[in-house]
Design a protein around this motif. Sequence first.
Motif, mmCIF file in Angstrom:
data_model
loop_
_atom_site.group_PDB
_atom_site.id
_atom_site.type_symbol
_atom_site.label_atom_id
_atom_site.label_comp_id
_atom_site.label_asym_id
_atom_site.label_seq_id
_atom_site.Cartn_x
_atom_site.Cartn_y
_atom_site.Cartn_z
ATOM 1 N N ALA A 1 92.580 44.200 26.318
ATOM 2 C CA ALA A 1 92.547 43.774 27.571
ATOM 3 C C ALA A 1 91.077 44.111 28.271
ATOM 4 O O ALA A 1 90.505 43.269 29.128
ATOM 5 N N ILE A 2 90.466 45.102 28.061
ATOM 6 C CA ILE A 2 89.189 45.416 28.790
ATOM 7 C C ILE A 2 88.127 44.407 28.330
ATOM 8 O O ILE A 2 87.545 44.019 28.926
ATOM 9 N N ILE A 3 88.220 44.008 26.865
ATOM 10 C CA ILE A 3 87.161 43.083 26.316
ATOM 11 C C ILE A 3 87.358 41.762 27.335
ATOM 12 O O ILE A 3 86.439 41.124 27.499
ATOM 13 N N VAL A 4 88.677 41.273 27.347
ATOM 14 C CA VAL A 4 89.076 40.123 28.079
ATOM 15 C C VAL A 4 88.656 40.103 29.622
ATOM 16 O O VAL A 4 87.940 39.118 30.090
ATOM 17 N N LEU A 5 88.856 41.147 30.076
ATOM 18 C CA LEU A 5 88.292 41.340 31.445
ATOM 19 C C LEU A 5 86.634 41.313 31.696
ATOM 20 O O LEU A 5 86.197 40.708 32.834
ATOM 21 N N THR A 6 86.273 41.977 30.617
ATOM 22 C CA THR A 6 84.616 41.977 30.534
ATOM 23 C C THR A 6 84.238 40.411 30.481
ATOM 24 O O THR A 6 83.215 40.046 31.110
ATOM 25 N N LEU A 7 84.738 39.570 29.630
ATOM 26 C CA LEU A 7 84.407 38.416 29.605
ATOM 27 C C LEU A 7 84.629 37.487 30.919
ATOM 28 O O LEU A 7 83.983 36.684 31.095
ATOM 29 N N VAL A 8 85.958 37.982 31.472
ATOM 30 C CA VAL A 8 86.127 37.274 32.969
ATOM 31 C C VAL A 8 85.047 37.575 33.867
ATOM 32 O O VAL A 8 84.531 36.649 34.607
ATOM 33 N N GLN A 9 84.536 38.876 33.883
ATOM 34 C CA GLN A 9 83.354 39.177 34.615
ATOM 35 C C GLN A 9 81.947 38.186 34.247
ATOM 36 O O GLN A 9 81.334 38.101 35.044
ATOM 37 N N TYR A 10 81.807 38.275 32.839
ATOM 38 C CA TYR A 10 80.559 37.386 32.621
ATOM 39 C C TYR A 10 80.741 35.856 33.186
ATOM 40 O O TYR A 10 80.002 35.409 33.482
ATOM 41 N N GLY A 11 82.181 35.250 33.039
ATOM 42 C CA GLY A 11 82.470 33.965 33.547
ATOM 43 C C GLY A 11 82.135 33.973 34.823
ATOM 44 O O GLY A 11 81.641 33.106 35.546
ATOM 45 N N LEU A 12 82.637 34.760 35.659
ATOM 46 C CA LEU A 12 82.389 34.805 37.271
ATOM 47 C C LEU A 12 80.941 34.955 37.512
ATOM 48 O O LEU A 12 80.414 34.308 38.508
ATOM 49 N N SER A 13 80.193 35.608 36.771
ATOM 50 C CA SER A 13 78.731 35.917 37.100
ATOM 51 C C SER A 13 78.011 34.487 36.609
ATOM 52 O O SER A 13 77.448 34.116 37.569
ATOM 53 N N GLY A 14 78.530 33.809 35.660
ATOM 54 C CA GLY A 14 77.960 32.486 35.383
ATOM 55 C C GLY A 14 78.404 31.312 36.410
ATOM 56 O O GLY A 14 77.620 30.652 36.990
#
Length: 94
Positions: free
Chosen positions: A70-83
């Motif tokens: 879940a933390i990995i998925v949310l980190t990927l969401v953060q990267y997506g938001l940054s992009g």
Amino acid sequence: MIQFVLLLFKVLNWAVSAYILLIVVYALLSWLPGGYQSKFGQIIGRLVEPFLHYFDFVSVGPLGFGPVVAIIVLTLVQYGLSGLESMILRLLFT
């Protein structure tokens, strides 16, 4: 307009970071006897368990790796938001 976009993405990034922290605290509560039964544990459980339920399938024997995934998925969401933020800002500046 640009200030609003920056503020929006800052708030979203903060919210995802805060949720990651809640997941970490929830996982650490499993080490404490009666951690989930305390009032604090119940409040965090109500906030975190619906999302962690999607990752219940990730376990090896008695060890559950759902919070890690879940933390990995949310980190990927953060990267997506940054992009997405950088893409929107480029569109606004051109």
